[in-house]
Design a protein around this motif. Structure first.
Motif, mmCIF file in Angstrom:
data_model
loop_
_atom_site.group_PDB
_atom_site.id
_atom_site.type_symbol
_atom_site.label_atom_id
_atom_site.label_comp_id
_atom_site.label_asym_id
_atom_site.label_seq_id
_atom_site.Cartn_x
_atom_site.Cartn_y
_atom_site.Cartn_z
ATOM 1 N N ALA A 151 -52.569 -3.721 75.896
ATOM 2 C CA ALA A 151 -52.586 -4.035 74.456
ATOM 3 C C ALA A 151 -52.733 -2.766 73.612
ATOM 4 O O ALA A 151 -52.101 -2.637 72.557
ATOM 5 C CB ALA A 151 -53.721 -5.014 74.145
ATOM 6 N N VAL A 152 -53.549 -1.823 74.096
ATOM 7 C CA VAL A 152 -53.774 -0.569 73.353
ATOM 8 C C VAL A 152 -52.568 0.351 73.509
ATOM 9 O O VAL A 152 -52.078 0.933 72.538
ATOM 10 C CB VAL A 152 -55.066 0.133 73.868
ATOM 11 C CG1 VAL A 152 -55.178 1.548 73.330
ATOM 12 C CG2 VAL A 152 -56.297 -0.680 73.471
ATOM 13 N N GLY A 153 -52.068 0.449 74.744
ATOM 14 C CA GLY A 153 -50.971 1.385 75.039
ATOM 15 C C GLY A 153 -49.747 1.131 74.193
ATOM 16 O O GLY A 153 -49.112 2.054 73.685
ATOM 17 N N ARG A 154 -49.418 -0.144 73.985
ATOM 18 C CA ARG A 154 -48.197 -0.442 73.229
ATOM 19 C C ARG A 154 -48.346 -0.177 71.738
ATOM 20 O O ARG A 154 -47.365 -0.167 71.011
ATOM 21 C CB ARG A 154 -47.707 -1.860 73.512
ATOM 22 C CG ARG A 154 -48.693 -2.936 73.181
ATOM 23 C CD ARG A 154 -48.317 -4.235 73.855
ATOM 24 N NE ARG A 154 -47.033 -4.757 73.402
ATOM 25 C CZ ARG A 154 -46.807 -5.258 72.212
ATOM 26 N NH1 ARG A 154 -47.783 -5.300 71.317
ATOM 27 N NH2 ARG A 154 -45.626 -5.717 71.878
ATOM 28 N N LEU A 155 -49.593 0.079 71.290
ATOM 29 C CA LEU A 155 -49.799 0.409 69.871
ATOM 30 C C LEU A 155 -49.758 1.913 69.602
ATOM 31 O O LEU A 155 -49.761 2.338 68.446
ATOM 32 C CB LEU A 155 -51.150 -0.149 69.395
ATOM 33 C CG LEU A 155 -51.271 -1.675 69.383
ATOM 34 C CD1 LEU A 155 -52.658 -2.083 68.907
ATOM 35 C CD2 LEU A 155 -50.205 -2.301 68.500
ATOM 36 N N ILE A 156 -49.731 2.721 70.657
ATOM 37 C CA ILE A 156 -49.681 4.179 70.455
ATOM 38 C C ILE A 156 -48.309 4.512 69.852
ATOM 39 O O ILE A 156 -47.281 4.075 70.376
ATOM 40 C CB ILE A 156 -49.892 4.924 71.793
ATOM 41 C CG1 ILE A 156 -51.273 4.595 72.359
ATOM 42 C CG2 ILE A 156 -49.713 6.429 71.615
ATOM 43 C CD1 ILE A 156 -51.486 5.098 73.775
ATOM 44 N N PRO A 157 -48.303 5.257 68.738
ATOM 45 C CA PRO A 157 -47.026 5.549 68.085
ATOM 46 C C PRO A 157 -46.015 6.154 69.064
ATOM 47 O O PRO A 157 -46.353 7.051 69.831
ATOM 48 C CB PRO A 157 -47.409 6.557 66.994
ATOM 49 C CG PRO A 157 -48.849 6.276 66.706
ATOM 50 C CD PRO A 157 -49.455 5.841 68.013
ATOM 51 N N GLY A 158 -44.806 5.599 69.043
ATOM 52 C CA GLY A 158 -43.736 6.115 69.901
ATOM 53 C C GLY A 158 -43.588 5.355 71.206
ATOM 54 O O GLY A 158 -42.586 5.481 71.901
ATOM 55 N N VAL A 159 -44.589 4.520 71.573
ATOM 56 C CA VAL A 159 -44.526 3.828 72.864
ATOM 57 C C VAL A 159 -43.492 2.699 72.843
ATOM 58 O O VAL A 159 -42.685 2.560 73.761
ATOM 59 C CB VAL A 159 -45.913 3.304 73.291
ATOM 60 C CG1 VAL A 159 -45.802 2.338 74.457
ATOM 61 C CG2 VAL A 159 -46.817 4.475 73.658
ATOM 62 N N LEU A 160 -43.482 1.910 71.783
ATOM 63 C CA LEU A 160 -42.453 0.879 71.659
ATOM 64 C C LEU A 160 -41.224 1.536 71.041
ATOM 65 O O LEU A 160 -41.356 2.341 70.119
ATOM 66 C CB LEU A 160 -42.934 -0.269 70.775
ATOM 67 C CG LEU A 160 -44.060 -1.118 71.347
ATOM 68 C CD1 LEU A 160 -44.391 -2.264 70.409
ATOM 69 C CD2 LEU A 160 -43.705 -1.664 72.725
ATOM 70 N N GLY A 161 -40.066 1.203 71.576
ATOM 71 C CA GLY A 161 -38.843 1.833 71.089
ATOM 72 C C GLY A 161 -38.752 1.747 69.574
ATOM 73 O O GLY A 161 -38.525 2.727 68.888
ATOM 74 N N ASN A 162 -38.995 0.561 69.083
ATOM 75 C CA ASN A 162 -38.855 0.321 67.658
ATOM 76 C C ASN A 162 -40.256 0.140 67.074
ATOM 77 O O ASN A 162 -40.935 -0.812 67.398
ATOM 78 C CB ASN A 162 -38.011 -0.959 67.505
ATOM 79 C CG ASN A 162 -37.957 -1.437 66.083
ATOM 80 O OD1 ASN A 162 -38.456 -0.765 65.190
ATOM 81 N ND2 ASN A 162 -37.358 -2.586 65.898
#
Ligand code: ADE
Length: 242
Positions: A151-162
């Motif tokens: 949950a935290v990792g996907r909020l780090i800027p740049g982790v999700l493509g969009n």
């Protein structure tokens, strides 16, 4: 961002992030994940990490010394002071707001409990927050730690493509997500709602918002009662009662 994990089952956590969104974030250097084996900090021939509870009763309690020693070693392994979180069913419920808060810390240390519990002095001496992922008991803090890391990792800027995807997630505005559809337009006799195929962006936006509001009211009264609703939301709900 850097996340450290202290656990008696380090492989379980490491293996979980060899692929997927967080795995790619690690590969790409956006997230550094370091998993430490609690047993390495335990003394004696048997490197015991647990012991019988004072006062009697079933099960074993995690000893404080190995955890304290581990936390000290982890703190000294990098400059920034980590936010130290103990995963336990006795903690405050983890939610999207906590995930956002943790993702803004430069360093997070997740301490996984096992057995019947963790000696209370650990909380007093080296824990900033106690966190639970839900009102059920798992056999240890490893799966909860994985949930937090994801949950935290996907909020780090740049982790999700969009970058917009995280902002559009369920719970970000305190509501459940609206339903989603993709091709084919008709499947097993069920048609995707016409409005989604209409090309009318404003109509799509209103439909989605209304669905999110109705779903949340129906399924999660607790969230609905806390949500801050706009004038438009109230109008959408009003028209959905018709
Ligand atoms: N350890 C065991 N169950 C747990 C839960 N629900 N949340 C966090 N840690 C746990």
């Amino acid at each position: 961002m850097r996340i450290d994990v202290l656990s008696v089952l380090p492989r379980m956590v490491e293996d979980a992030f060899r692929e997927g969104v967080v795995g790619r974030a690690i590969e790409g250097g956006l997230l550094e994940l370091k998993v430490w084996n609690l047993r390495d900090f335990a003394e004696g021939k048997y490197q015991q990490t647990d012991d019988a509870p004072f006062g009697g009763g079933a099960g074993m309690v995690m000893k404080p010394e190995p955890i304290l020693k581990g936390v000290r070693a982890i703190r000294e392994d990098a400059d920034a002071e980590p936010l130290k979180v103990l995963l336990t069913p006795q903690g405050r419920l983890f939610d999207q707001a906590a995930a956002g808060r943790f993702s803004r810390a430069s360093r997070l240390l997740l301490i996984c409990g096992r057995y019947e519990g963790v000696d209370e002095r650990v909380s007093e001496l080296c824990v900033d927050e106690e966190v639970s992922i839900g009102d059920y008991v798992l056999s240890g803090g490893e799966i909860p730690a994985m949930a937090v890391i994801d949950a935290v990792g996907r909020l780090i800027p740049g982790v999700l493509g969009n970058d917009a995807s995280a902002a559009q997630d369920s719970f970000t505005d305190g509501l459940l997500d609206h339903p989603h559809y993709t091709r084919p337009a008709e499947f097993e006799g069920i048609r995707a709602p016409d409005v989604l195929l209409s090309g009318d962006h404003e109509a799509v936006r209103l439909w989605r918002r209304r669905q999110a509001l109705e779903r949340t009211r129906e399924r999660r009264k607790d969230l609905f009662d806390r949500a801050e609703l706009s004038e438009e939301d109230l109008r959408l709900l009003e028209s959905s009662r018709d």
